[in-house]
Enzyme design. Structure first.
Site, PDB file in Angstrom:
ATOM      1  N   ASP A  47     -10.201   4.906 -29.681  1.00 39.37           N
ATOM      2  CA  ASP A  47      -9.642   4.508 -28.523  1.00 39.37           C
ATOM      3  C   ASP A  47      -9.800   2.851 -28.135  1.00 39.37           C
ATOM      4  OD1 ASP A  47      -9.594   7.122 -28.186  1.00 39.37           O
ATOM      5  OD2 ASP A  47     -10.545   7.075 -26.634  1.00 39.37           O
ATOM      6  N   GLU A  88      -6.642   7.941 -26.840  1.00 32.94           N
ATOM      7  CA  GLU A  88      -7.016   8.761 -25.505  1.00 32.94           C
ATOM      8  C   GLU A  88      -5.538   8.571 -24.840  1.00 32.94           C
ATOM      9  OE1 GLU A  88     -10.222   8.553 -23.054  1.00 32.94           O
ATOM     10  OE2 GLU A  88      -9.325  10.105 -21.678  1.00 32.94           O
ATOM     11  N   LYS A 129      -5.435  11.961 -28.564  1.00 36.51           N
ATOM     12  CA  LYS A 129      -6.276  12.984 -28.061  1.00 36.51           C
ATOM     13  C   LYS A 129      -6.257  13.133 -26.573  1.00 36.51           C
ATOM     14  CE  LYS A 129     -10.534  10.043 -28.577  1.00 36.51           C
ATOM     15  NZ  LYS A 129     -10.631   9.879 -26.795  1.00 36.51           N
ATOM     16  N   LYS A 149     -11.814  13.563 -24.450  1.00 41.04           N
ATOM     17  CA  LYS A 149     -12.915  12.472 -24.744  1.00 41.04           C
ATOM     18  C   LYS A 149     -13.103  12.400 -26.142  1.00 41.04           C
ATOM     19  CE  LYS A 149     -12.432  11.105 -20.380  1.00 41.04           C
ATOM     20  NZ  LYS A 149     -11.828   9.888 -20.077  1.00 41.04           N
ATOM     21  N   VAL A 202     -14.438   2.259 -28.287  1.00 43.49           N
ATOM     22  CA  VAL A 202     -15.011   2.443 -26.921  1.00 43.49           C
ATOM     23  C   VAL A 202     -14.585   3.653 -26.343  1.00 43.49           C
ATOM     24  CG1 VAL A 202     -14.689  -0.223 -26.693  1.00 43.49           C
ATOM     25  CG2 VAL A 202     -12.721   1.396 -26.176  1.00 43.49           C
ATOM     26  N   THR A 203     -15.319   4.099 -25.253  1.00 39.26           N
ATOM     27  CA  THR A 203     -16.715   3.606 -24.791  1.00 39.26           C
ATOM     28  C   THR A 203     -17.761   4.345 -25.355  1.00 39.26           C
ATOM     29  OG1 THR A 203     -16.764   5.020 -22.750  1.00 39.26           O
ATOM     30  CG2 THR A 203     -15.631   2.731 -22.587  1.00 39.26           C
ATOM     31  N   CYS A 259     -16.133   8.216 -24.944  1.00 43.13           N
ATOM     32  CA  CYS A 259     -15.518   9.000 -26.263  1.00 43.13           C
ATOM     33  C   CYS A 259     -15.870   8.782 -27.529  1.00 43.13           C
ATOM     34  CB  CYS A 259     -13.992   8.274 -26.063  1.00 43.13           C
ATOM     35  SG  CYS A 259     -13.088   8.829 -24.855  1.00 43.13           S
ATOM     36  N   GLN A 278     -35.363  12.075 -32.745  1.00 42.53           N
ATOM     37  CA  GLN A 278     -35.413  13.461 -33.186  1.00 42.53           C
ATOM     38  C   GLN A 278     -34.957  13.520 -34.599  1.00 42.53           C
ATOM     39  OE1 GLN A 278     -35.398  16.726 -30.256  1.00 42.53           O
ATOM     40  NE2 GLN A 278     -33.868  15.259 -29.249  1.00 42.53           N
TER      41      GLN A 278
END
Ligand code: C5J
Length: 221
Positions: A25, A73, A130, A133, A158-159, A163, A203
């Site tokens: 994006d 987007e 798309k 997001k 971004v951002t 997204c 993790q």
């Protein structure tokens, strides 16, 4: 053959034969004043600062002949792919589909919906519109990548926490190994970018890895 790229939380096993760059994006609607992001009250200058690094990352992949996928987007002009739950968020006006300084906000084909010149796709590169997001929702992304044998995705754009992170989580769930380039992504909110990087790498790389552009360049140039 894999190359160990210095990354957090541990080296990323980069395989040029299976890797693609996803540039999320990098559109005028998010990066220039008068677009969708600015209409929500955001400071677009933060996003403009990463443009040279994103352009250098794109150039690195082009120089290596590696695949690049650009996303936008965007919504259909009749907004049939924009549910009220999305359109009715944020300020009451203007909203997705309303007229702004660069045409209708987040509408496909409008001047503001274009990718900025510095990151513009070249012929032959993948371009995906798309409505959500994430880059996998209601798109052909997965099929396009799998047809090319891609199993690793390097993320920029971004951002970071919207997204980019959504796309990275979607990719992780589909079995792709994901590497975020930290200086080639940005948020309107400094703390959200930092939190995203911390969350995805925590993790034992629960969503993926993170590294800087120069670390990747030094490893694969
Ligand atoms: C947003 C995006 N922030 N590309 N879109 O609405 O992150």
């Amino acid at each position: 053959m894999t190359i160990a790229v210095a990354a957090s939380p541990f080296p990323f096993p980069f395989d040029a034969g299976r890797a693609a760059l996803a540039v999320i994006d990098m559109q005028r609607d998010f990066i220039e004043s008068g677009g969708f992001g600015a209409s929500l009250g955001n400071d677009v200058a933060r996003l403009q600062a990463i443009v040279p690094t994103v352009a250098a990352l794109i150039a690195l992949f082009r120089a290596r002949g590696l695949p690049i996928l650009h996303t936008r987007e965007s919504h259909l002009p009749d907004l049939s792919d924009c549910p009220p739950a999305k359109r009715n968020r944020g300020a009451a006006s203007p909203r997705i589909g309303d007229s702004g300084a660069m045409g209708r906000l987040l509408v496909r084909g409008e001047p503001g919906n274009a990718i900025i010149d510095a990151c513009a796709p070249l012929a032959g590169e993948m371009v995906v519109d798309k409505p959500g997001k994430g880059m996998f929702f209601a798109t052909d992304c997965d099929a396009m990548l799998r047809a090319r044998g891609i199993t690793q995705i390097v993320f920029a754009g971004v951002t970071t926490e919207v997204c980019v992170q959504t796309s990275m989580r979607e990719a992780n769930d589909r079995g792709y190994e994901c590497l975020l380039i930290t200086d080639a992504t940005e948020s309107y909110f400094e703390e959200f970018k930092a939190a995203t990087i911390a969350m995805i790498t925590a993790q034992g790389a629960i969503v993926g890895w993170a590294t800087g552009f120069h670390e990747l360049e030094a490893s694969i140039a």
